[in-house]
Design a protein around this motif. Structure first.
Motif, mmCIF file in Angstrom:
data_model
loop_
_atom_site.group_PDB
_atom_site.id
_atom_site.type_symbol
_atom_site.label_atom_id
_atom_site.label_comp_id
_atom_site.label_asym_id
_atom_site.label_seq_id
_atom_site.Cartn_x
_atom_site.Cartn_y
_atom_site.Cartn_z
ATOM 1 N N GLU A 183 -11.263 17.220 21.668
ATOM 2 C CA GLU A 183 -11.160 18.527 22.311
ATOM 3 C C GLU A 183 -10.293 18.417 23.560
ATOM 4 N N ILE A 184 -9.238 19.233 23.620
ATOM 5 C CA ILE A 184 -8.312 19.232 24.753
ATOM 6 C C ILE A 184 -8.435 20.571 25.464
ATOM 7 N N ALA A 185 -8.772 20.556 26.732
ATOM 8 C CA ALA A 185 -8.988 21.781 27.493
ATOM 9 C C ALA A 185 -7.733 22.649 27.498
ATOM 10 N N ALA A 186 -7.937 23.956 27.366
ATOM 11 C CA ALA A 186 -6.818 24.894 27.265
ATOM 12 C C ALA A 186 -5.896 24.826 28.471
ATOM 13 N N GLY A 187 -6.474 24.780 29.665
ATOM 14 C CA GLY A 187 -5.653 24.770 30.872
ATOM 15 C C GLY A 187 -4.706 23.585 30.922
ATOM 16 N N ALA A 188 -5.212 22.401 30.595
ATOM 17 C CA ALA A 188 -4.377 21.200 30.621
ATOM 18 C C ALA A 188 -3.290 21.269 29.555
ATOM 19 N N PHE A 189 -3.659 21.739 28.375
ATOM 20 C CA PHE A 189 -2.687 21.844 27.283
ATOM 21 C C PHE A 189 -1.569 22.824 27.638
ATOM 22 N N LEU A 190 -1.919 23.995 28.127
ATOM 23 C CA LEU A 190 -0.905 24.993 28.469
ATOM 24 C C LEU A 190 -0.047 24.530 29.633
ATOM 25 N N SER A 191 -0.621 23.776 30.554
ATOM 26 C CA SER A 191 0.140 23.234 31.677
ATOM 27 C C SER A 191 1.198 22.250 31.199
ATOM 28 N N VAL A 192 0.823 21.406 30.229
ATOM 29 C CA VAL A 192 1.780 20.446 29.674
ATOM 30 C C VAL A 192 2.904 21.167 28.940
ATOM 31 N N LEU A 193 2.565 22.232 28.220
ATOM 32 C CA LEU A 193 3.591 23.002 27.515
ATOM 33 C C LEU A 193 4.645 23.547 28.471
ATOM 34 N N ASP A 194 4.226 23.900 29.672
ATOM 35 C CA ASP A 194 5.160 24.449 30.660
ATOM 36 C C ASP A 194 6.226 23.436 31.070
ATOM 37 N N THR A 195 5.911 22.149 30.956
ATOM 38 C CA THR A 195 6.836 21.109 31.424
ATOM 39 C C THR A 195 7.417 20.264 30.295
ATOM 40 N N GLU A 196 6.970 20.519 29.054
ATOM 41 C CA GLU A 196 7.439 19.735 27.908
ATOM 42 C C GLU A 196 7.972 20.680 26.833
ATOM 43 N N PRO A 197 9.239 21.093 26.941
ATOM 44 C CA PRO A 197 9.791 22.068 25.985
ATOM 45 C C PRO A 197 9.786 21.586 24.534
ATOM 46 N N GLN A 198 9.963 20.297 24.300
ATOM 47 C CA GLN A 198 9.946 19.783 22.930
ATOM 48 C C GLN A 198 8.563 19.935 22.311
ATOM 49 N N LEU A 199 7.524 19.653 23.096
ATOM 50 C CA LEU A 199 6.156 19.827 22.617
ATOM 51 C C LEU A 199 5.875 21.304 22.366
ATOM 52 N N ALA A 200 6.373 22.152 23.253
ATOM 53 C CA ALA A 200 6.165 23.590 23.090
ATOM 54 C C ALA A 200 6.793 24.082 21.790
ATOM 55 N N ARG A 201 8.002 23.622 21.493
ATOM 56 C CA ARG A 201 8.668 24.026 20.254
ATOM 57 C C ARG A 201 7.916 23.513 19.037
ATOM 58 N N ARG A 202 7.417 22.281 19.113
ATOM 59 C CA ARG A 202 6.674 21.705 18.000
ATOM 60 C C ARG A 202 5.392 22.492 17.746
ATOM 61 N N MET A 203 4.670 22.827 18.807
ATOM 62 C CA MET A 203 3.428 23.574 18.641
ATOM 63 C C MET A 203 3.705 24.979 18.113
#
Length: 206
Positions: free
Chosen positions: A84-104
């Motif tokens: 289980e990955i907390a929503a806040g931490a996950f969304l925060s990482v997406l803000d700084t990792e565009p490749q991960l954001a595109r993959r998700m």
């Protein structure tokens, strides 16, 4: 590191729900052990199985990226362990990792397309056609598995996969058994007349 600090392992026992439809979406999950079913519940209480999750699957991201509430429930088909990955931490990482954001975004789009395709197909089919479609799909998959020739499936589970009532499933299965299109017994179904079932699937439109 941020994700690791905001993650934990959760055990979900067979038959229990990790989350329910309409629950707040506060986490993303990765299935580390077991199998889970994604269950859509109708207003009148009927359940439809719309996806099956296997080892390594990531899920729960659609609600985080879109509505903020769960669009379906997640039920353990056997004892499961999830990360289980907390929503806040996950969304925060997406803000700084565009490749991960595109993959998700790609994963979320594929899952939505898959579920919408299934729901749309079933919406335009009557009860026998829904059953024929699901049985033929499972028969094709099982012929590549260890239980060749048989579909391991209860009528309750078949009802969940088609969004039909248990009584409707029993009635149609009984009729097909009398017509010798299928054999049933002890949670197993064997298809004897696949062409007849394909005809039902292709021509029994509402």
């Amino acid at each position: 590191m941020r994700l690791a600090q905001s993650s934990r392992f959760v055990t979900v026992h067979k038959g229990d729900y990790l989350f329910l439809q309409h629950d707040p979406a506060d986490a993303l999950y990765i299935l580390c052990a077991g199998e889970m079913a994604v269950i859509l519940t109708s207003i009148d209480g009927r359940e439809m199985l719309i996806d099956e999750l296997k080892l390594g699957d990531c899920f729960g991201e659609v609600a985080l990226l879109a509505s903020g509430t769960r669009t379906a429930g997640a039920q353990a088909r056997e004892d499961c362990e999830v990360l289980e990955i907390a929503a806040g931490a996950f969304l925060s990482v997406l803000d700084t990792e565009p490749q991960l954001a595109r993959r998700m975004l790609t994963v979320a789009t594929q899952r939505l397309f898959k579920s919408q395709k299934r729901e749309s197909a079933l919406a335009f089919l009557d009860a026998p056609a829904r059953l024929a479609r699901v049985l033929l799909e499972m028969d094709e998959a099982d012929r590549r598995g260890p239980d060749k020739g048989f579909i391991i499936l209860s009528q309750d589970e078949l009802a969940r996969r088609t969004g039909l009532s248990r009584q409707t499933v029993t009635s149609v299965i009984s009729r097909w058994r009398k017509q010798q299109w299928i054999l049933t017994g002890r949670g197993r179904i064997m298809l004897l007349q696949r062409d007849e079932l394909r005809h039902v699937q292709d021509h029994s439109l509402l």
